[in-house]
Design a protein around this motif. Structure first.
Motif, PDB file in Angstrom:
ATOM      1  N   SER A   1      16.819 -23.698  59.259  1.00 33.50           N
ATOM      2  CA  SER A   1      15.987 -23.045  60.336  1.00 33.50           C
ATOM      3  C   SER A   1      16.791 -21.474  60.684  1.00 33.50           C
ATOM      4  CB  SER A   1      16.854 -23.518  61.888  1.00 33.50           C
ATOM      5  OG  SER A   1      16.513 -23.098  62.774  1.00 33.50           O
ATOM      6  N   VAL A   2      15.770 -20.544  60.395  1.00 34.56           N
ATOM      7  CA  VAL A   2      15.812 -18.991  60.219  1.00 34.56           C
ATOM      8  C   VAL A   2      15.549 -18.342  61.271  1.00 34.56           C
ATOM      9  CG1 VAL A   2      15.128 -17.246  58.685  1.00 34.56           C
ATOM     10  CG2 VAL A   2      15.440 -19.565  57.545  1.00 34.56           C
ATOM     11  N   ASP A   3      16.575 -17.663  61.875  1.00 36.23           N
ATOM     12  CA  ASP A   3      16.410 -16.877  63.144  1.00 36.23           C
ATOM     13  C   ASP A   3      15.678 -15.301  62.844  1.00 36.23           C
ATOM     14  OD1 ASP A   3      17.118 -18.892  64.768  1.00 36.23           O
ATOM     15  OD2 ASP A   3      19.038 -18.408  64.236  1.00 36.23           O
ATOM     16  N   LEU A   4      16.005 -14.895  61.511  1.00 38.49           N
ATOM     17  CA  LEU A   4      15.830 -13.375  60.921  1.00 38.49           C
ATOM     18  C   LEU A   4      15.501 -13.465  59.807  1.00 38.49           C
ATOM     19  CD1 LEU A   4      15.724 -10.388  62.077  1.00 38.49           C
ATOM     20  CD2 LEU A   4      17.862 -10.283  61.865  1.00 38.49           C
ATOM     21  N   LEU A   5      14.433 -12.636  59.080  1.00 39.51           N
ATOM     22  CA  LEU A   5      14.155 -12.713  58.076  1.00 39.51           C
ATOM     23  C   LEU A   5      14.205 -11.095  57.502  1.00 39.51           C
ATOM     24  CD1 LEU A   5      13.050 -14.060  55.264  1.00 39.51           C
ATOM     25  CD2 LEU A   5      10.716 -13.481  56.215  1.00 39.51           C
ATOM     26  N   PHE A   6      15.279 -10.900  56.594  1.00 39.79           N
ATOM     27  CA  PHE A   6      15.298  -9.601  55.750  1.00 39.79           C
ATOM     28  C   PHE A   6      14.437  -9.569  54.520  1.00 39.79           C
ATOM     29  CE2 PHE A   6      19.248  -9.642  58.293  1.00 39.79           C
ATOM     30  CZ  PHE A   6      18.999  -8.522  58.956  1.00 39.79           C
ATOM     31  N   LEU A   7      13.341  -8.785  54.747  1.00 45.93           N
ATOM     32  CA  LEU A   7      12.080  -9.367  53.736  1.00 45.93           C
ATOM     33  C   LEU A   7      11.893  -7.882  52.811  1.00 45.93           C
ATOM     34  CD1 LEU A   7      10.141 -11.092  52.451  1.00 45.93           C
ATOM     35  CD2 LEU A   7       8.623 -10.631  54.353  1.00 45.93           C
ATOM     36  N   ASP A   8      12.052  -7.956  51.442  1.00 41.43           N
ATOM     37  CA  ASP A   8      11.599  -6.779  50.818  1.00 41.43           C
ATOM     38  C   ASP A   8      10.141  -6.831  50.619  1.00 41.43           C
ATOM     39  OD1 ASP A   8      11.600  -4.582  48.943  1.00 41.43           O
ATOM     40  OD2 ASP A   8      11.983  -5.790  47.126  1.00 41.43           O
ATOM     41  N   ILE A   9       9.463  -5.796  50.310  1.00 38.12           N
ATOM     42  CA  ILE A   9       7.992  -5.567  50.241  1.00 38.12           C
ATOM     43  C   ILE A   9       7.596  -5.767  48.770  1.00 38.12           C
ATOM     44  CG2 ILE A   9       5.888  -4.388  50.493  1.00 38.12           C
ATOM     45  CD1 ILE A   9       7.084  -3.368  53.161  1.00 38.12           C
ATOM     46  N   GLN A  10       7.947  -5.047  47.630  1.00 41.07           N
ATOM     47  CA  GLN A  10       7.631  -5.086  46.497  1.00 41.07           C
ATOM     48  C   GLN A  10       8.366  -6.168  45.836  1.00 41.07           C
ATOM     49  OE1 GLN A  10       4.753  -3.386  46.376  1.00 41.07           O
ATOM     50  NE2 GLN A  10       4.959  -2.005  45.074  1.00 41.07           N
ATOM     51  N   MET A  11       7.757  -7.236  45.523  1.00 44.39           N
ATOM     52  CA  MET A  11       8.428  -8.264  44.748  1.00 44.39           C
ATOM     53  C   MET A  11       7.532  -8.759  43.703  1.00 44.39           C
ATOM     54  SD  MET A  11      10.591 -10.350  47.424  1.00 44.39           S
ATOM     55  CE  MET A  11       9.198 -10.779  48.464  1.00 44.39           C
ATOM     56  N   PRO A  12       7.794  -9.280  42.577  1.00 47.56           N
ATOM     57  CA  PRO A  12       6.923 -10.122  41.528  1.00 47.56           C
ATOM     58  C   PRO A  12       6.227 -11.127  42.248  1.00 47.56           C
ATOM     59  CG  PRO A  12       9.445 -10.497  40.939  1.00 47.56           C
ATOM     60  CD  PRO A  12       9.245  -9.837  42.395  1.00 47.56           C
ATOM     61  N   HIS A  13       4.938 -11.310  41.793  1.00 43.88           N
ATOM     62  CA  HIS A  13       4.045 -12.444  42.131  1.00 43.88           C
ATOM     63  C   HIS A  13       3.307 -12.214  43.768  1.00 43.88           C
ATOM     64  CE1 HIS A  13       5.715 -14.066  38.665  1.00 43.88           C
ATOM     65  NE2 HIS A  13       6.909 -14.418  39.174  1.00 43.88           N
ATOM     66  N   LEU A  14       4.314 -12.110  44.543  1.00 41.77           N
ATOM     67  CA  LEU A  14       3.746 -12.104  45.920  1.00 41.77           C
ATOM     68  C   LEU A  14       4.392 -11.003  46.564  1.00 41.77           C
ATOM     69  CD1 LEU A  14       1.281 -13.409  47.769  1.00 41.77           C
ATOM     70  CD2 LEU A  14       3.246 -14.674  48.466  1.00 41.77           C
ATOM     71  N   THR A  15       3.715 -10.076  47.300  1.00 43.67           N
ATOM     72  CA  THR A  15       4.376  -8.836  47.955  1.00 43.67           C
ATOM     73  C   THR A  15       4.829  -9.443  49.351  1.00 43.67           C
ATOM     74  OG1 THR A  15       2.481  -8.049  49.370  1.00 43.67           O
ATOM     75  CG2 THR A  15       2.992  -7.044  47.202  1.00 43.67           C
TER      76      THR A  15
END
Length: 232
Positions: A47-61
């Protein structure tokens, strides 16, 4: 307690975020992923309340990954690139942080999440100026001016200061709070507009130029003024 995960393929960047998270009592890191597939697995099992998400990543941004989710947790984008801010805004991300991410800037974003969870209105920002973290009420800000690697902030009492930030970051934070960017170097608080024409906006005694590439934003502003509905 806000349960969060980090999605970033850069170990140093992920480690810095982990250290920032550890400094805030209301945050609990429950997982890390190096790509979108690993992140998807975490979202299916936790159960995730907050996502810290990089943009430039392999396979899928990170952008495409967030678009693919039917249920999007509150997301703070983390990236070394400024060019994705508009897409992040369209996905209704909480914030858009540019690497390397300082704790002060990180704290501002998390504070925004906490305020949203408590159903209270965000009414201030925290900026680093003259070696101190300063709290500034949004209603007091007349405009921002980008000056190389710093931002000049002009307040209603005629006080001005230089802060460590970028106009792109501030635009992401404040575009829904009555601020509009009308020039590459300027973002204004609409409540202080006293006059305007096709080339210039007056904020009391402050003349601010309208940039050609921001004509659509300016036209939208004019349409709002015509309806008499400028709101902070």
């Amino acid at each position: 307690m806000i349960h969060c995960i980090i999605v970033d393929d850069e170990p140093l960047a992920a480690s810095l975020l982990e250290k920032h998270i550890a400094r805030i009592d209301h945050l609990k890191l429950i997982g890390k992923a190096e790509n979108a597939l690993e992140a998807y697995g975490l979202l299916q099992t936790k159960s995730v309340d907050l996502l810290f998400l990089d943009i430039q990543m392999p396979h899928l941004t990170g952008i495409d990954f967030l678009k693919s989710l039917s249920h999007k947790p509150p997301t703070i984008f983390t990236t070394a690139y400024r060019d994705f801010a508009i897409e992040g805004f369209e996905l209704e991300a909480v914030d858009y942080l540019l690497k390397p991410i300082t704790f002060e800037r990180f704290f501002t974003s998390v504070d925004r999440v906490l305020r949203n969870r408590n159903n209270t209105q965000e009414d201030f920002i925290i900026v680093k100026t003259e070696g101190m973290n300063r709290k500034i009420f949004i209603r007091e800000i007349v405009y921002f001016e980008s000056q190389r690697n710093d931002i000049k902030i002009v307040l209603a009492n005629s006080e001005s200061m230089m802060a460590k930030s970028t106009i792109t970051e501030l635009e992401f934070l404040l575009s829904r709070r009555g601020f509009i960017r009308i020039h590459r170097s300027f973002m204004i608080n609409a409540q202080f507009v006293t006059a305007f024409n096709n080339n210039e906006v007056m904020l009391g005694t402050y003349p601010i130029p309208v940039g050609r590439s921001y004509k659509s934003e300016f036209d939208a502003f004019v349409a709002t003024v015509s309806k008499g509905s400028i709101n902070q």
